[in-house]
Design a protein around this motif. Structure first.
Motif, mmCIF file in Angstrom:
data_model
loop_
_atom_site.group_PDB
_atom_site.id
_atom_site.type_symbol
_atom_site.label_atom_id
_atom_site.label_comp_id
_atom_site.label_asym_id
_atom_site.label_seq_id
_atom_site.Cartn_x
_atom_site.Cartn_y
_atom_site.Cartn_z
ATOM 1 N N ASP A 114 35.221 31.692 53.830
ATOM 2 C CA ASP A 114 33.980 32.000 53.101
ATOM 3 C C ASP A 114 34.316 32.800 51.848
ATOM 4 N N SER A 115 34.917 33.971 52.075
ATOM 5 C CA SER A 115 35.310 34.849 50.971
ATOM 6 C C SER A 115 36.534 35.605 51.474
ATOM 7 N N THR A 116 37.561 35.715 50.665
ATOM 8 C CA THR A 116 38.770 36.399 51.159
ATOM 9 C C THR A 116 38.469 37.875 51.449
ATOM 10 N N ASN A 117 37.551 38.487 50.684
ATOM 11 C CA ASN A 117 37.190 39.881 50.994
ATOM 12 C C ASN A 117 36.570 39.975 52.391
ATOM 13 N N GLU A 118 35.645 39.046 52.685
ATOM 14 C CA GLU A 118 34.988 39.070 53.994
ATOM 15 C C GLU A 118 35.990 38.773 55.099
ATOM 16 N N ILE A 160 40.247 27.476 48.806
ATOM 17 C CA ILE A 160 38.812 27.275 48.564
ATOM 18 C C ILE A 160 38.048 28.436 49.181
ATOM 19 N N GLN A 161 37.116 29.000 48.441
ATOM 20 C CA GLN A 161 36.174 29.970 49.007
ATOM 21 C C GLN A 161 34.798 29.318 49.001
ATOM 22 N N ASN A 162 34.163 29.280 50.165
ATOM 23 C CA ASN A 162 32.840 28.647 50.222
ATOM 24 C C ASN A 162 31.718 29.598 49.833
ATOM 25 N N ALA A 163 32.010 30.878 49.886
ATOM 26 C CA ALA A 163 30.981 31.868 49.538
ATOM 27 C C ALA A 163 31.647 33.032 48.814
ATOM 28 N N GLY A 164 32.378 32.698 47.749
ATOM 29 C CA GLY A 164 33.080 33.725 46.972
ATOM 30 C C GLY A 164 32.076 34.702 46.374
ATOM 31 N N ARG A 165 32.388 35.980 46.464
ATOM 32 C CA ARG A 165 31.440 37.012 46.008
ATOM 33 C C ARG A 165 31.929 37.672 44.725
ATOM 34 N N GLY A 166 30.977 37.913 43.832
ATOM 35 C CA GLY A 166 31.277 38.655 42.613
ATOM 36 C C GLY A 166 30.618 40.016 42.654
ATOM 37 N N GLN A 167 30.699 40.732 41.554
ATOM 38 C CA GLN A 167 30.042 42.034 41.474
ATOM 39 C C GLN A 167 28.530 41.833 41.400
ATOM 40 N N ARG A 168 27.813 42.893 41.706
ATOM 41 C CA ARG A 168 26.338 42.936 41.621
ATOM 42 C C ARG A 168 25.672 41.795 42.392
ATOM 43 N N VAL A 226 27.626 35.303 42.711
ATOM 44 C CA VAL A 226 28.545 34.363 43.364
ATOM 45 C C VAL A 226 29.784 34.262 42.483
ATOM 46 N N TRP A 227 30.985 34.134 43.112
ATOM 47 C CA TRP A 227 32.185 33.901 42.302
ATOM 48 C C TRP A 227 32.543 32.434 42.411
ATOM 49 N N PHE A 228 32.486 31.738 41.277
ATOM 50 C CA PHE A 228 32.806 30.314 41.287
ATOM 51 C C PHE A 228 34.279 30.112 40.950
ATOM 52 N N THR A 260 42.374 32.965 44.279
ATOM 53 C CA THR A 260 41.318 33.798 44.861
ATOM 54 C C THR A 260 41.954 34.474 46.068
ATOM 55 N N PHE A 261 42.069 35.772 46.010
ATOM 56 C CA PHE A 261 42.789 36.478 47.075
ATOM 57 C C PHE A 261 42.326 37.922 47.177
ATOM 58 N N SER A 262 42.650 38.521 48.324
ATOM 59 C CA SER A 262 42.305 39.925 48.550
ATOM 60 C C SER A 262 43.518 40.670 49.073
ATOM 61 N N ARG A 272 36.182 36.039 26.362
ATOM 62 C CA ARG A 272 36.112 35.156 27.529
ATOM 63 C C ARG A 272 36.730 35.815 28.756
ATOM 64 N N LYS A 273 36.050 35.596 29.889
ATOM 65 C CA LYS A 273 36.518 36.242 31.123
ATOM 66 C C LYS A 273 37.556 35.365 31.803
ATOM 67 N N ILE A 274 38.701 35.963 32.109
ATOM 68 C CA ILE A 274 39.778 35.226 32.773
ATOM 69 C C ILE A 274 39.936 35.673 34.224
ATOM 70 N N CYS A 275 39.444 36.864 34.534
ATOM 71 C CA CYS A 275 39.666 37.391 35.886
ATOM 72 C C CYS A 275 38.559 38.366 36.264
ATOM 73 N N GLY A 276 38.111 38.257 37.519
ATOM 74 C CA GLY A 276 37.122 39.193 38.050
ATOM 75 C C GLY A 276 37.706 39.929 39.246
ATOM 76 N N ILE A 277 37.300 41.173 39.397
ATOM 77 C CA ILE A 277 37.855 42.013 40.465
ATOM 78 C C ILE A 277 36.693 42.640 41.236
ATOM 79 N N GLY A 313 39.608 42.461 45.885
ATOM 80 C CA GLY A 313 39.446 41.010 45.750
ATOM 81 C C GLY A 313 39.637 40.595 44.296
ATOM 82 N N ILE A 314 40.471 39.610 44.092
ATOM 83 C CA ILE A 314 40.789 39.187 42.727
ATOM 84 C C ILE A 314 40.589 37.683 42.576
ATOM 85 N N GLY A 315 39.859 37.314 41.558
ATOM 86 C CA GLY A 315 39.702 35.897 41.212
ATOM 87 C C GLY A 315 40.302 35.700 39.828
HETATM 88 C C1 BTN Z 1 33.328 39.643 39.486
HETATM 89 O O1 BTN Z 1 33.815 39.592 38.372
HETATM 90 O O2 BTN Z 1 32.107 39.511 39.658
HETATM 91 C C2 BTN Z 1 34.238 39.886 40.659
HETATM 92 C C3 BTN Z 1 34.774 38.614 41.182
HETATM 93 C C4 BTN Z 1 35.718 38.791 42.338
HETATM 94 C C5 BTN Z 1 36.130 37.469 42.930
HETATM 95 C C6 BTN Z 1 37.187 37.595 43.973
HETATM 96 S S1 BTN Z 1 37.825 36.039 44.458
HETATM 97 C C7 BTN Z 1 38.667 36.766 45.796
HETATM 98 C C8 BTN Z 1 37.746 37.822 46.374
HETATM 99 N N1 BTN Z 1 36.873 37.232 47.360
HETATM 100 C C9 BTN Z 1 35.594 37.253 46.965
HETATM 101 O O3 BTN Z 1 34.647 36.794 47.614
HETATM 102 N N2 BTN Z 1 35.493 37.828 45.766
HETATM 103 C C10 BTN Z 1 36.777 38.276 45.276
#
Ligand code: BTN
Length: 245
Positions: free
Chosen positions: A14-18, A37-45, A48-50, A58-60, A107-112, A129-131
């Protein structure tokens, strides 16, 4: 620190953080869980992290930091720095959009997404968690301003090798810098700060007002220091200010 890297790769989750949260009692400090593959990747606030299937990292990372809660911004700083320095190694000039988005120009290359668990005034563990967008060439339109390592360099990367290389440098940085008392990390973080010392428009999320200001640095507690064009210097905590792109 041993040289052995504990990286667990999953085809999907679902999400590597979860996923890491479900295993905190049976994983070691600095273990890494990555998913194709993350089926429910999470972002900040709550976003969703696509990430395109098998295209990106996509890793934690699971960390037991021995750090006071008051210093938790340190983890963000070191993580953000580890990514910009890693990208630099691959000839990509990136900056840190406070607190920890990684941008190449606009442009955004990485989210944490860092999730700390506190007990009293200490952090007992942290899930980082890093995407990182690596081999993706096109993104859905609803993603505001993405880029990837491929888009920046024209090269494709072997994801497993890339992650191993990154984790080696991350482990070294976090081990050396988390316990340090010097100002080096603060100074270096500020050097890479996106939009520092230039005038741009921002929205004060507490009032809704738009203003012109100049980022001057980061406070001791990790707030963003901004000199307003008209008015006093101010400090903003996370979610109190929004960048107008
Ligand atoms: C953001 O910029 O909103 C943060 C994005 C973080 C995405 C990564 S991908 C691996 C880890 N698992 C998640 O569900 N989210 C973080």
């Amino acid at each position: 620190m041993t040289d052995k890297l504990d990286i667990i790769w999953k085809e999907s989750t679902d999400s590597t953080n979860e996923d890491v949260k479900r295993h905190i009692h049976d994983i070691d400090n600095l273990s890494v869980l990555a998913a194709e593959i993350q089926n429910a990747g999470r972002g900040q606030r709550g976003n969703v992290w696509f990430s395109g299937e098998g295209a990106n990292l996509t890793f934690s990372i699971f960390l037991k930091p021995e750090l006071k809660a008051a210093k938790q911004f340190r983890i963000s700083q070191i993580t953000a720095l580890s990514i910009v320095k890693f990208l630099e190694k691959h000839d990509i000039k990136a900056s840190v959009k406070w607190p920890n988005d990684i941008y190449v120009q606009n442009r955004k290359i990485c989210g944490i997404l860092i999730e700390n668990t506190l007990r009293g005034d200490s952090i007992i563990h942290s899930i980082i968690g890093i995407g990182l967008n690596v081999n993706q060439e096109s993104f859905p339109q609803e993603i505001p301003n993405p880029t990837s390592m491929l888009m920046e360099t024209g090269k494709t990367f072997d994801l497993k090798m890339l992650l191993e290389d990154y984790i080696r440098s991350f482990r070294q940085m976090i081990t050396e810098r988390l316990s340090e008392d010097t100002k080096d990390t603060d100074l270096e973080y500020q050097e890479y700060l996106w939009r520092k010392d230039e005038e741009y428009s921002y929205r004060d999320m507490r009032t809704g007002n738009i203003f012109i200001g100049r980022i001057t640095g980061i406070s001791e507690t990790g707030c963003l220091s901004v000199q307003k064009k008209e008015g006093e210097p101010e400090e903003f905590a996370f979610k109190e200010i929004s960048y107008i792109l």
